[in-house]
Design a protein around this motif. Structure first.
Motif, PDB file in Angstrom:
ATOM      1  N   GLU A   9      36.137 -41.910  92.780  1.00 48.31           N
ATOM      2  CA  GLU A   9      37.379 -43.068  92.627  1.00 48.31           C
ATOM      3  C   GLU A   9      36.613 -43.950  91.229  1.00 48.31           C
ATOM      4  N   GLU A  45      43.063 -38.056 104.077  1.00 47.17           N
ATOM      5  CA  GLU A  45      43.507 -39.452 103.734  1.00 47.17           C
ATOM      6  C   GLU A  45      43.148 -39.697 102.319  1.00 47.17           C
ATOM      7  N   GLU A  46      41.991 -39.495 101.922  1.00 47.10           N
ATOM      8  CA  GLU A  46      41.563 -39.887 100.504  1.00 47.10           C
ATOM      9  C   GLU A  46      42.222 -38.758  99.633  1.00 47.10           C
ATOM     10  N   ALA A  48      45.183 -37.923  99.255  1.00 40.94           N
ATOM     11  CA  ALA A  48      46.339 -38.507  98.841  1.00 40.94           C
ATOM     12  C   ALA A  48      46.456 -39.511  97.435  1.00 40.94           C
ATOM     13  N   LYS A  49      45.228 -40.432  97.824  1.00 40.88           N
ATOM     14  CA  LYS A  49      45.035 -41.562  96.827  1.00 40.88           C
ATOM     15  C   LYS A  49      44.492 -40.583  95.597  1.00 40.88           C
ATOM     16  N   ILE A  50      43.403 -39.707  95.728  1.00 44.46           N
ATOM     17  CA  ILE A  50      42.941 -39.074  94.620  1.00 44.46           C
ATOM     18  C   ILE A  50      43.902 -38.173  93.922  1.00 44.46           C
ATOM     19  N   LYS A  51      44.943 -37.641  94.435  1.00 42.89           N
ATOM     20  CA  LYS A  51      45.845 -36.928  93.830  1.00 42.89           C
ATOM     21  C   LYS A  51      46.896 -37.734  92.987  1.00 42.89           C
ATOM     22  N   GLY A  52      46.972 -38.976  93.602  1.00 43.82           N
ATOM     23  CA  GLY A  52      47.738 -40.208  92.801  1.00 43.82           C
ATOM     24  C   GLY A  52      47.047 -40.492  91.520  1.00 43.82           C
ATOM     25  N   MET A  53      45.495 -40.725  91.663  1.00 44.99           N
ATOM     26  CA  MET A  53      44.964 -41.154  90.432  1.00 44.99           C
ATOM     27  C   MET A  53      44.702 -40.061  89.426  1.00 44.99           C
ATOM     28  N   ARG A  56      48.098 -39.898  87.422  1.00 41.22           N
ATOM     29  CA  ARG A  56      48.218 -40.798  86.392  1.00 41.22           C
ATOM     30  C   ARG A  56      47.285 -40.626  85.487  1.00 41.22           C
TER      31      ARG A  56
END
Length: 78
Positions: A9, A45-46, A48-53, A56
């Motif tokens: 992250e 769960e993480e 999805a957040k990693i993919k979005g980052m 971006r």
């Protein structure tokens, strides 16, 4: 694994260091076979957040290349 996710992250906050992110992702992938079920659920769960980052970061670093043909019209005259 949590430390690796936190490091990932932190690396993802800089869109211009893709080599370091790739290295960290590769290390994370190598650990997956040894992970317990709980860790795998947490990783899911993480992801999805990693993919979005990652998306971006791609848009910040290279998105202008995708938009360039739309902004500049090239005409070929033969």
């Amino acid at each position: 694994m949590r430390e690796r996710l936190k490091r990932l992250e932190q690396l993802l906050t800089d869109p211009f260091k893709p080599e370091e992110v790739l290295k960290e992702l590769e290390e994370l992938l190598k650990e997956i076979p040894q992970m317990k079920r709980e860790e795998l659920l947490e990783l899911e769960e993480e992801i999805a957040k990693i993919k979005g980052m990652l998306e971006r970061n791609f848009h910040i670093a290279l998105g202008w290349l995708e938009e360039l043909p739309q902004k500049i019209k090239f005409e070929r005259k033969v």
